[in-house]
Motif scaffolding. Structure first.
Motif, PDB file in Angstrom:
ATOM      1  N   GLU A   1       0.809  -1.199   0.000  1.00 24.81           N
ATOM      2  CA  GLU A   1       0.000   0.000   0.000  1.00 24.81           C
ATOM      3  C   GLU A   1       0.854   1.267   0.000  1.00 24.81           C
ATOM      4  O   GLU A   1       0.411   2.315  -0.450  1.00 24.81           O
ATOM      5  CB  GLU A   1      -0.932   0.007   1.216  1.00 24.81           C
ATOM      6  N   LEU A   2       2.015   1.191   0.538  1.00 24.45           N
ATOM      7  CA  LEU A   2       2.835   2.392   0.649  1.00 24.45           C
ATOM      8  C   LEU A   2       3.928   2.421  -0.418  1.00 24.45           C
ATOM      9  O   LEU A   2       5.007   2.945  -0.207  1.00 24.45           O
ATOM     10  CB  LEU A   2       3.450   2.482   2.041  1.00 24.45           C
ATOM     11  N   ASN A   3       3.622   1.931  -1.533  1.00 24.76           N
ATOM     12  CA  ASN A   3       4.596   1.965  -2.617  1.00 24.76           C
ATOM     13  C   ASN A   3       4.781   3.393  -3.150  1.00 24.76           C
ATOM     14  O   ASN A   3       5.847   3.755  -3.613  1.00 24.76           O
ATOM     15  CB  ASN A   3       4.165   1.065  -3.778  1.00 24.76           C
ATOM     16  N   ASN A   4       3.794   4.171  -3.071  1.00 30.24           N
ATOM     17  CA  ASN A   4       3.962   5.539  -3.575  1.00 30.24           C
ATOM     18  C   ASN A   4       4.011   6.513  -2.409  1.00 30.24           C
ATOM     19  O   ASN A   4       3.537   6.244  -1.306  1.00 30.24           O
ATOM     20  CB  ASN A   4       2.878   5.898  -4.582  1.00 30.24           C
ATOM     21  N   ALA A   5       4.538   7.701  -2.629  1.00 29.37           N
ATOM     22  CA  ALA A   5       4.796   8.694  -1.601  1.00 29.37           C
ATOM     23  C   ALA A   5       3.512   9.336  -1.114  1.00 29.37           C
ATOM     24  O   ALA A   5       3.399   9.706   0.063  1.00 29.37           O
ATOM     25  CB  ALA A   5       5.743   9.769  -2.138  1.00 29.37           C
ATOM     26  N   GLU A   6       2.535   9.499  -1.963  1.00 27.16           N
ATOM     27  CA  GLU A   6       1.287  10.143  -1.577  1.00 27.16           C
ATOM     28  C   GLU A   6       0.549   9.314  -0.536  1.00 27.16           C
ATOM     29  O   GLU A   6       0.031   9.843   0.451  1.00 27.16           O
ATOM     30  CB  GLU A   6       0.408  10.325  -2.829  1.00 27.16           C
ATOM     31  N   GLU A   7       0.508   8.037  -0.679  1.00 23.98           N
ATOM     32  CA  GLU A   7      -0.160   7.162   0.282  1.00 23.98           C
ATOM     33  C   GLU A   7       0.593   7.177   1.607  1.00 23.98           C
ATOM     34  O   GLU A   7      -0.017   7.111   2.671  1.00 23.98           O
ATOM     35  CB  GLU A   7      -0.248   5.741  -0.272  1.00 23.98           C
ATOM     36  N   GLN A   8       1.898   7.296   1.570  1.00 19.77           N
ATOM     37  CA  GLN A   8       2.678   7.351   2.803  1.00 19.77           C
ATOM     38  C   GLN A   8       2.337   8.613   3.573  1.00 19.77           C
ATOM     39  O   GLN A   8       2.172   8.585   4.792  1.00 19.77           O
ATOM     40  CB  GLN A   8       4.180   7.317   2.489  1.00 19.77           C
ATOM     41  N   LYS A   9       2.219   9.746   2.877  1.00 21.37           N
ATOM     42  CA  LYS A   9       1.898  11.008   3.535  1.00 21.37           C
ATOM     43  C   LYS A   9       0.506  10.943   4.140  1.00 21.37           C
ATOM     44  O   LYS A   9       0.261  11.440   5.244  1.00 21.37           O
ATOM     45  CB  LYS A   9       1.983  12.171   2.543  1.00 21.37           C
ATOM     46  N   LYS A  10      -0.421  10.354   3.432  1.00 21.43           N
ATOM     47  CA  LYS A  10      -1.787  10.231   3.898  1.00 21.43           C
ATOM     48  C   LYS A  10      -1.824   9.383   5.186  1.00 21.43           C
ATOM     49  O   LYS A  10      -2.489   9.735   6.158  1.00 21.43           O
ATOM     50  CB  LYS A  10      -2.635   9.596   2.796  1.00 21.43           C
ATOM     51  N   LEU A  11      -1.102   8.299   5.226  1.00 22.95           N
ATOM     52  CA  LEU A  11      -1.060   7.409   6.391  1.00 22.95           C
ATOM     53  C   LEU A  11      -0.419   8.118   7.578  1.00 22.95           C
ATOM     54  O   LEU A  11      -0.915   8.033   8.705  1.00 22.95           O
ATOM     55  CB  LEU A  11      -0.274   6.126   6.057  1.00 22.95           C
ATOM     56  N   VAL A  12       0.634   8.864   7.355  1.00 26.15           N
ATOM     57  CA  VAL A  12       1.315   9.583   8.435  1.00 26.15           C
ATOM     58  C   VAL A  12       0.379  10.624   9.008  1.00 26.15           C
ATOM     59  O   VAL A  12       0.296  10.808  10.234  1.00 26.15           O
ATOM     60  CB  VAL A  12       2.629  10.222   7.919  1.00 26.15           C
ATOM     61  N   SER A  13      -0.349  11.330   8.181  1.00 26.99           N
ATOM     62  CA  SER A  13      -1.256  12.352   8.686  1.00 26.99           C
ATOM     63  C   SER A  13      -2.392  11.719   9.493  1.00 26.99           C
ATOM     64  O   SER A  13      -2.822  12.270  10.514  1.00 26.99           O
ATOM     65  CB  SER A  13      -1.794  13.216   7.540  1.00 26.99           C
ATOM     66  N   GLU A  14      -2.875  10.568   9.113  1.00 19.04           N
ATOM     67  CA  GLU A  14      -3.916   9.875   9.885  1.00 19.04           C
ATOM     68  C   GLU A  14      -3.377   9.477  11.262  1.00 19.04           C
ATOM     69  O   GLU A  14      -4.064   9.619  12.271  1.00 19.04           O
ATOM     70  CB  GLU A  14      -4.401   8.631   9.134  1.00 19.04           C
ATOM     71  N   TYR A  15      -2.155   8.996  11.305  1.00 17.07           N
ATOM     72  CA  TYR A  15      -1.552   8.607  12.587  1.00 17.07           C
ATOM     73  C   TYR A  15      -1.371   9.814  13.487  1.00 17.07           C
ATOM     74  O   TYR A  15      -1.581   9.728  14.696  1.00 17.07           O
ATOM     75  CB  TYR A  15      -0.205   7.908  12.387  1.00 17.07           C
ATOM     76  N   ILE A  16      -1.022  10.933  12.919  1.00 21.82           N
ATOM     77  CA  ILE A  16      -0.826  12.150  13.713  1.00 21.82           C
ATOM     78  C   ILE A  16      -2.159  12.597  14.287  1.00 21.82           C
ATOM     79  O   ILE A  16      -2.240  13.000  15.451  1.00 21.82           O
ATOM     80  CB  ILE A  16      -0.168  13.259  12.851  1.00 21.82           C
ATOM     81  N   LYS A  17      -3.221  12.508  13.518  1.00 18.67           N
ATOM     82  CA  LYS A  17      -4.544  12.877  14.011  1.00 18.67           C
ATOM     83  C   LYS A  17      -4.957  11.951  15.160  1.00 18.67           C
ATOM     84  O   LYS A  17      -5.522  12.396  16.154  1.00 18.67           O
ATOM     85  CB  LYS A  17      -5.574  12.798  12.884  1.00 18.67           C
ATOM     86  N   GLU A  18      -4.692  10.686  15.028  1.00 20.30           N
ATOM     87  CA  GLU A  18      -5.050   9.726  16.081  1.00 20.30           C
ATOM     88  C   GLU A  18      -4.247   9.993  17.343  1.00 20.30           C
ATOM     89  O   GLU A  18      -4.769   9.901  18.455  1.00 20.30           O
ATOM     90  CB  GLU A  18      -4.795   8.289  15.613  1.00 20.30           C
TER      91      GLU A  18
END
Length: 167
Positions: free
Chosen positions: A146-163
């Motif tokens: 799922e994290l093969n591309n950079a955009e998905e990685q940024k999206k996942l990091v931002s979700e973790y920060i919100k949590e």
């Protein structure tokens, strides 16, 4: 008459017979009567002594028989007591052995339970570790896909920060 003279003694014959009788009586009393009487007395005394000895022996035998019977009764009582004590000791030993065997069995059962519980806990811990390792490996594989591309990685990091901010 000659026949009659044998039946009727004359005075001379009677006199001499009386003299001979008295002399014989005197001689017998002087020489024979004393020894005969002393022999008779000794015989009577020996018979009396023998009878009293026999009575005494009979009394002694009866006393010994009574003593023997008392000793036999006492020995029987002692034998019965010894047998009862032996039976009681055997029963006590058997009860002690049963209690000891039961205690030892309970101890072994408890040791087996503890060992089984320890092995169960170790197995559960091992299964949990294996499951955690598998979960991490699966998650890693999923994240790599799922994290093969950079955009998905940024999206996942931002979700973790919100949590993290919410917690």
């Amino acid at each position: 008459m000659a026949l009659l003279s044998l039946i009727t003694p004359d005075f001379g014959l009677f006199f001499w017979q009386t003299v001979i009788f008295l002399v014989t009586l005197y001689l017998l009393s002087k020489f024979a009567w004393g020894p005969i009487m002393s022999a008779m007395k000794e015989r009577e005394d020996s018979i009396t002594d023998a009878l009293s000895a026999a009575d005494k022996a009979r009394a002694d035998i009866e006393k010994l028989q009574a003593t023997n019977e008392a000793l036999l009764a006492e020995a029987r009582i002692e034998r019965d007591k010894i047998l009862a004590d032996a039976h009681k000791a055997a029963t006590t030993m058997m009860e002690d052995a049963k209690v000891k065997a039961s205690t030892e069995g309970n101890r072994l059962m408890e040791a087996a339970r503890v060992s089984i519980q320890t092995e169960k806990n170790a197995a559960l811990h091992e299964v949990k570790n294996y499951a955690a390792t598998l979960a991490v490996e699966i998650a890693e594989k999923i994240l790599r896909k799922e994290l093969n591309n950079a955009e998905e990685q940024k999206k996942l990091v931002s979700e973790y920060i919100k949590e993290v901010n919410l917690n």
